[in-house]
Design an enzyme around this catalytic site. Sequence first.
Site, PDB file in Angstrom:
ATOM      1  N   ASP A  42      47.919  39.921  37.237  1.00 48.16           N
ATOM      2  CA  ASP A  42      48.533  40.770  36.212  1.00 48.16           C
ATOM      3  C   ASP A  42      50.040  40.539  36.163  1.00 48.16           C
ATOM      4  O   ASP A  42      50.648  40.191  37.185  1.00 48.16           O
ATOM      5  CB  ASP A  42      48.265  42.250  36.520  1.00 48.16           C
ATOM      6  CG  ASP A  42      46.802  42.620  36.349  1.00 48.16           C
ATOM      7  OD1 ASP A  42      46.085  41.885  35.649  1.00 48.16           O
ATOM      8  OD2 ASP A  42      46.382  43.649  36.920  1.00 48.16           O
ATOM      9  N   TYR A  70      44.899  40.660  49.407  1.00 49.05           N
ATOM     10  CA  TYR A  70      45.911  41.401  48.659  1.00 49.05           C
ATOM     11  C   TYR A  70      46.486  42.525  49.524  1.00 49.05           C
ATOM     12  O   TYR A  70      45.818  43.031  50.431  1.00 49.05           O
ATOM     13  CB  TYR A  70      45.293  42.068  47.421  1.00 49.05           C
ATOM     14  CG  TYR A  70      44.704  41.129  46.400  1.00 49.05           C
ATOM     15  CD1 TYR A  70      45.459  40.692  45.314  1.00 49.05           C
ATOM     16  CD2 TYR A  70      43.394  40.684  46.505  1.00 49.05           C
ATOM     17  CE1 TYR A  70      44.908  39.842  44.360  1.00 49.05           C
ATOM     18  CE2 TYR A  70      42.844  39.834  45.562  1.00 49.05           C
ATOM     19  CZ  TYR A  70      43.605  39.406  44.487  1.00 49.05           C
ATOM     20  OH  TYR A  70      43.065  38.564  43.551  1.00 49.05           O
ATOM     21  N   ASP A  84      46.206  51.174  36.438  1.00 49.09           N
ATOM     22  CA  ASP A  84      47.424  51.007  37.228  1.00 49.09           C
ATOM     23  C   ASP A  84      48.526  51.866  36.614  1.00 49.09           C
ATOM     24  O   ASP A  84      48.352  52.469  35.550  1.00 49.09           O
ATOM     25  CB  ASP A  84      47.835  49.535  37.360  1.00 49.09           C
ATOM     26  CG  ASP A  84      48.171  48.877  36.023  1.00 49.09           C
ATOM     27  OD1 ASP A  84      48.447  49.602  35.033  1.00 49.09           O
ATOM     28  OD2 ASP A  84      48.155  47.641  35.956  1.00 49.09           O
ATOM     29  N   ARG A 179      42.830  46.913  41.035  1.00 49.07           N
ATOM     30  CA  ARG A 179      43.150  48.191  40.383  1.00 49.07           C
ATOM     31  C   ARG A 179      41.888  49.007  40.122  1.00 49.07           C
ATOM     32  O   ARG A 179      41.911  50.238  40.166  1.00 49.07           O
ATOM     33  CB  ARG A 179      43.980  47.996  39.112  1.00 49.07           C
ATOM     34  CG  ARG A 179      43.428  47.062  38.094  1.00 49.07           C
ATOM     35  CD  ARG A 179      44.528  46.679  37.093  1.00 49.07           C
ATOM     36  NE  ARG A 179      44.209  45.463  36.398  1.00 49.07           N
ATOM     37  CZ  ARG A 179      43.663  45.406  35.196  1.00 49.07           C
ATOM     38  NH1 ARG A 179      43.377  46.529  34.557  1.00 49.07           N
ATOM     39  NH2 ARG A 179      43.415  44.252  34.616  1.00 49.07           N
TER      40      ARG A 179
END
Length: 319
Positions: A42, A70, A84, A179
């Site tokens: 993103d 992550y 998000d 997310r």
Amino acid sequence: MANKYNGLINIYKEPGFTSNDVVAKLRGILKQKKIGHTGTLDPDAVGVLVVCLGTGTKLVEMLTDHDKEYIAVCKLGVTTDTQDMSGTVVDSREVNVTGEQLREAVQAFVGDYDQIPPMYSAIKQNGKKLYELAREGIEVERKPRKVHISAITILDDEHLGDEHVFTMEVKCSKGTYIRTLCHDIGLSLGCGAAMAQLARTRVGAFGIDTAIPLSKVEELRDNGTLMDIIESPEYIFRDLDAIHVKTSARGLLENGNSFRKDNLVDENPDGVNDTEYDDEMFKEGNEFRVYGEDGTFFGIYRYSAKKKTFDVDKFFFEK
């Protein structure tokens, strides 16, 4: 015309860039068109974006399949349309969650997990990207996709503080939306949640410690040392056995043709290719890194016991 750069480069994607922006900028920096990335991040996310150059673009699909890691910051008590904190808040709730409840909720997602992709994603449905539909105010039913979470570690001792925020490290399969994981953790706790920050720290063998920003790529290009940080396509096949083919059969290699065992350099030859071949290596379907006698990497070949030939699987040589 051969590409100037061939291989894999570990880019640190900075905030504000899309993954396609990074590819476009690299095409300008490196003055070549054949470049592709191995997994969308993103625009607000940062971290590892493995980019394939030249013949390395044959590895895009393979690298996209690699597991990823992550570090995500998740905010409880809020739900947004994008899952998000860049999106519009659609619900806010009071948070009454203990560290133990949070830990139990998070660990429930470890293992196989049926995840419904977010509307704000690049997945196509009936030929149109979901985020395009979302921007038109259209929400469509999405089928859940099975992803695998191998580990989730909460990094701040389950201490939420007044902001109701926690940080977690996630190790997962391809196709996992972090997310959405944050959103689903919030659902399971009954208070909602949205992702506040995201950094991708690993893609397969590529870690964030060796990722470089685009500005560094320009610097290395200008001082002539860029090749030092471009991994050869053979890098991700280093677990395969290597075999070397005689110079007399190089023409077969250069044209991507099959070859036989008698084209291999002799066992224990004089010189650099001091190699012993074990017959156990040569079983049906086994894959090999194939080199010329001079060490030139040609590609990945698969052995056919029936035909007694090595047949090209992935070809990387450029004349």
